[in-house]
Motif scaffolding. Structure first.
Motif, PDB file in Angstrom:
ATOM      1  N   GLY A  26       0.280  -1.387  -0.336  1.00 11.47           N
ATOM      2  CA  GLY A  26      -0.019  -0.066  -0.282  1.00 11.47           C
ATOM      3  C   GLY A  26       1.285   1.407   0.078  1.00 11.47           C
ATOM      4  O   GLY A  26       0.576   1.926  -0.719  1.00 11.47           O
ATOM      5  N   ALA A  27       2.055   0.982   0.852  1.00 12.05           N
ATOM      6  CA  ALA A  27       2.951   2.358   0.934  1.00 12.05           C
ATOM      7  C   ALA A  27       3.459   2.594  -0.045  1.00 12.05           C
ATOM      8  O   ALA A  27       3.743   3.879  -1.137  1.00 12.05           O
ATOM      9  N   ASP A  48      -6.783   2.124  13.884  1.00 16.23           N
ATOM     10  CA  ASP A  48      -8.412   1.312  13.938  1.00 16.23           C
ATOM     11  C   ASP A  48      -8.228   0.085  14.630  1.00 16.23           C
ATOM     12  O   ASP A  48      -7.915  -1.108  14.213  1.00 16.23           O
ATOM     13  N   THR A  73       4.070 -10.479  -2.461  1.00 16.87           N
ATOM     14  CA  THR A  73       5.356 -10.219  -4.228  1.00 16.87           C
ATOM     15  C   THR A  73       6.165  -9.452  -3.925  1.00 16.87           C
ATOM     16  O   THR A  73       6.201  -8.350  -4.374  1.00 16.87           O
TER      17      THR A  73
HETATM   18  C1  LIG Z   1      -1.991 -10.650  -6.372  1.00 18.00           C
HETATM   19  C2  LIG Z   1      -1.258  -9.394  -4.906  1.00 18.00           C
HETATM   20  C3  LIG Z   1       0.281  -9.879  -3.800  1.00 18.00           C
HETATM   21  C4  LIG Z   1       0.384  -8.784  -2.740  1.00 18.00           C
HETATM   22  N1  LIG Z   1       1.241  -8.412  -2.720  1.00 18.00           N
HETATM   23  C5  LIG Z   1       1.840  -7.676  -1.792  1.00 18.00           C
HETATM   24  C6  LIG Z   1       2.705  -7.306  -0.858  1.00 18.00           C
HETATM   25  O1  LIG Z   1       3.400  -9.014  -1.562  1.00 18.00           O
HETATM   26  N2  LIG Z   1       2.642  -7.065   0.618  1.00 18.00           N
HETATM   27  C7  LIG Z   1       1.906  -6.377   0.625  1.00 18.00           C
HETATM   28  O2  LIG Z   1       1.960  -5.501   1.736  1.00 18.00           O
HETATM   29  N3  LIG Z   1       1.155  -6.282   0.136  1.00 18.00           N
HETATM   30  C8  LIG Z   1       0.025  -7.075  -1.064  1.00 18.00           C
HETATM   31  N4  LIG Z   1      -0.322  -6.816  -1.633  1.00 18.00           N
HETATM   32  C9  LIG Z   1      -1.800  -5.761  -1.363  1.00 18.00           C
HETATM   33  C10 LIG Z   1      -2.439  -5.803   0.080  1.00 18.00           C
HETATM   34  O3  LIG Z   1      -3.403  -6.587  -0.706  1.00 18.00           O
HETATM   35  C11 LIG Z   1      -3.192  -5.327   0.645  1.00 18.00           C
HETATM   36  O4  LIG Z   1      -3.810  -3.992  -0.206  1.00 18.00           O
HETATM   37  C12 LIG Z   1      -1.955  -3.658   1.565  1.00 18.00           C
HETATM   38  O5  LIG Z   1      -1.168  -4.884   1.990  1.00 18.00           O
HETATM   39  C13 LIG Z   1      -2.631  -2.274   2.102  1.00 18.00           C
HETATM   40  O6  LIG Z   1      -1.145  -2.051   2.003  1.00 18.00           O
HETATM   41  P1  LIG Z   1      -1.788  -1.030   3.877  1.00 18.00           P
HETATM   42  O7  LIG Z   1      -1.543  -2.268   4.948  1.00 18.00           O
HETATM   43  O8  LIG Z   1      -0.295  -0.927   3.880  1.00 18.00           O
HETATM   44  O9  LIG Z   1      -2.949  -0.314   3.343  1.00 18.00           O
HETATM   45  P2  LIG Z   1      -4.655   0.279   3.974  1.00 18.00           P
HETATM   46  O10 LIG Z   1      -5.087  -1.469   3.844  1.00 18.00           O
HETATM   47  O11 LIG Z   1      -4.701   0.919   3.555  1.00 18.00           O
HETATM   48  O12 LIG Z   1      -4.158   0.401   5.835  1.00 18.00           O
HETATM   49  C14 LIG Z   1      -3.872   1.064   6.018  1.00 18.00           C
HETATM   50  C15 LIG Z   1      -3.881   1.371   7.004  1.00 18.00           C
HETATM   51  O13 LIG Z   1      -3.644   2.251   8.217  1.00 18.00           O
HETATM   52  C16 LIG Z   1      -4.181   2.819   9.879  1.00 18.00           C
HETATM   53  N5  LIG Z   1      -3.849   4.478  10.199  1.00 18.00           N
HETATM   54  C17 LIG Z   1      -4.512   4.979   8.762  1.00 18.00           C
HETATM   55  N6  LIG Z   1      -3.626   6.231   9.407  1.00 18.00           N
HETATM   56  C18 LIG Z   1      -3.240   5.546  10.981  1.00 18.00           C
HETATM   57  C19 LIG Z   1      -2.330   6.572  11.554  1.00 18.00           C
HETATM   58  N7  LIG Z   1      -2.122   8.021  11.797  1.00 18.00           N
HETATM   59  N8  LIG Z   1      -1.705   6.209  12.714  1.00 18.00           N
HETATM   60  C20 LIG Z   1      -2.408   4.567  13.051  1.00 18.00           C
HETATM   61  N9  LIG Z   1      -2.668   3.860  11.865  1.00 18.00           N
HETATM   62  C21 LIG Z   1      -3.275   4.086  10.582  1.00 18.00           C
HETATM   63  C22 LIG Z   1      -5.379   2.347   8.978  1.00 18.00           C
HETATM   64  O14 LIG Z   1      -6.655   2.247  10.132  1.00 18.00           O
HETATM   65  C23 LIG Z   1      -4.898   1.623   8.589  1.00 18.00           C
HETATM   66  O15 LIG Z   1      -5.277  -0.086   8.782  1.00 18.00           O
HETATM   67  C24 LIG Z   1      -1.027  -7.613  -2.427  1.00 18.00           C
HETATM   68  C25 LIG Z   1      -2.296  -7.814  -3.530  1.00 18.00           C
HETATM   69  C26 LIG Z   1      -2.768  -8.570  -4.520  1.00 18.00           C
HETATM   70  C27 LIG Z   1      -4.413  -8.606  -5.183  1.00 18.00           C
END
Ligand SMILES: Cc1cc2nc3c(=O)[nH]c(=O)nc-3n(C[C@H](O)[C@H](O)[C@H](O)COP(=O)(O)OP(=O)(O)OC[C@H]3O[C@@H](n4cnc5c(N)ncnc54)[C@H](O)[C@@H]3O)c2cc1C
Length: 328
Positions: free
Chosen positions: A244-245, A296, A260
């Protein structure tokens, strides 16, 4: 039981990678009474001598050294040829190396060339009661574990996941192993490396870090990673990220951890602003202690965390940094 082992001692920037010592530790346990040979290969004579001496002091009976300009770039075909020469010299039952980017490329080539079986990404090794050896390796992004039992008689090539097996250590009072130059004929190289550009935010290698502070979409910007970098630096760790980041452009994909991205198993993983999607968990759920910081309370990351802090990472992370700075 006596099993002959050969360990490829991978070096990076002239220094032994820690996973090489982990592979050596595994070889020593597998071999029991058998000999453990090692291969140190590169093009920097001083660095090779240092790496060979360290391996010899840590339990390798014989360290074969290949010093050749063809190995300067670490081209897989050059490394494969060096391993082939060491196999000819040592006639091992098991060849071990790190499951690094280079190991992943070289191990199957070596196995195919000598008609050996291949166990990749091994996280645990044990002897079975019938004299065989069992290699455990995670499958399906960590949802299942395959246990491969091999019986000595046919050669095997085994790559071990970094940070999972105890590394070999200096043998106090023990005589160091022998160090020998190994004849080597450089193969035709199909690739030429002109330069290497490292994409990293810190001095500590993510794959081998003991501590990782990881940021997700919750960090909100590239600058949002600054407090995480400070915490990582106080703990002597590395910075990682969720996809996501990375997708949001807050950091480079070199930092991505997950299905991945990179698979990591540090002693301590601090997930900040990461929701805990299954694809992220696939890359870090093997960490020894997991701390999650998320505002959350229902975020799935808390399901795998040993310690959960519900709150804003921009308040919590600096507090943690100050507290660790005071303690360490
Ligand atoms: C085929 C495939 C492969 C993938 N491979 C990977 C992979 O290798 N690695 C990976 O990471 N993802 C992968 N993904 C993506 C994965 O499904 C998620 O979309 C991704 O991990 C989400 O990233 P995130 O948790 O940073 O973002 P989000 O899901 O958007 O989560 C952000 C979080 O931050 C919290 N937050 C926001 N602001 C604050 C704050 N100020 N203080 C504290 N908490 C806060 C929120 O509550 C939320 O829980 C893949 C997806 C697919 C379909």
């Amino acid at each position: 039981m006596s099993i002959q082992c050969l360990v490829y001692a991978e070096c990076k920037d002239g220094r032994l990678r820690r996973v090489a010592l982990e592979a050596l530790g595994a070889a020593r346990r597998i071999a029991e009474d058998g000999a453990v040979h090692a291969l140190v290969a590169g093009a920097d004579s001083a660095a090779l001598a240092e790496a060979a001496a360290e391996f010899a002091a840590c339990g390798a009976d014989v360290v074969h050294v290949v010093d050749d300009p063809a190995l300067r770039s670490g081209a897989p075909e050059a490394v494969q040829a060096a391993i082939a020469a060491a196999i000819e010299a040592a006639a091992p039952d098991v060849v071990l190396l790190g499951h690094t980017a280079l190991g992943r490329e070289v191990a199957p080539r070596v196995a195919a060339a000598i008609g050996a079986g291949h166990a990749a990404d091994v996280t645990a090794i044990e002897h079975s009661s019938d004299g065989g050896i069992v290699f455990a390796r995670p499958l399906y992004a960590g949802k299942a574990v395959e246990r491969l039992r091999i019986v000595p008689g046919a050669p095997w090539v085994v790559s071990v996941r970094p940070n999972n097996l105890p590394p070999a250590e200096t043998q106090p009072g023990g005589a160091p192993g022998a160090v020998k130059a190994l004849p080597y004929r450089a193969p035709k190289l199909w690739t030429t490396v002109h330069s290497v550009v490292r994409r990293t935010t810190g001095a500590v290698d993510l794959a081998e870090a003991d501590v990782i502070v990881s940021g997700g979409r919750g960090v909100r910007s590239a600058n949002g990673f600054a407090p995480l970098q400070q915490l990582a630096s106080v703990l002597g760790g590395a910075v990682g990220a969720s996809r996501g980041a990375c997708d949001a452009g807050y950091c480079d994909y070199a930092l991505q951890i997950g299905q991945t991205g990179k698979v990591v198993t540090p002693q301590l993983y601090i997930a900040c602003g990461i929701s805990g999607a299954i694809q992220h968990l696939a890359g870090m759920s093997g960490s020894r202690v997991i701390v999650a910081v998320n505002k959350d309370a229902d975020a799935p990351i808390f399901g795998v965390a040993d310690y959960g802090i519900i709150g804003d990472l921009f308040e919590i992370v600096p507090l943690l940094t100050d507290e660790f700075r005071r303690m360490l």
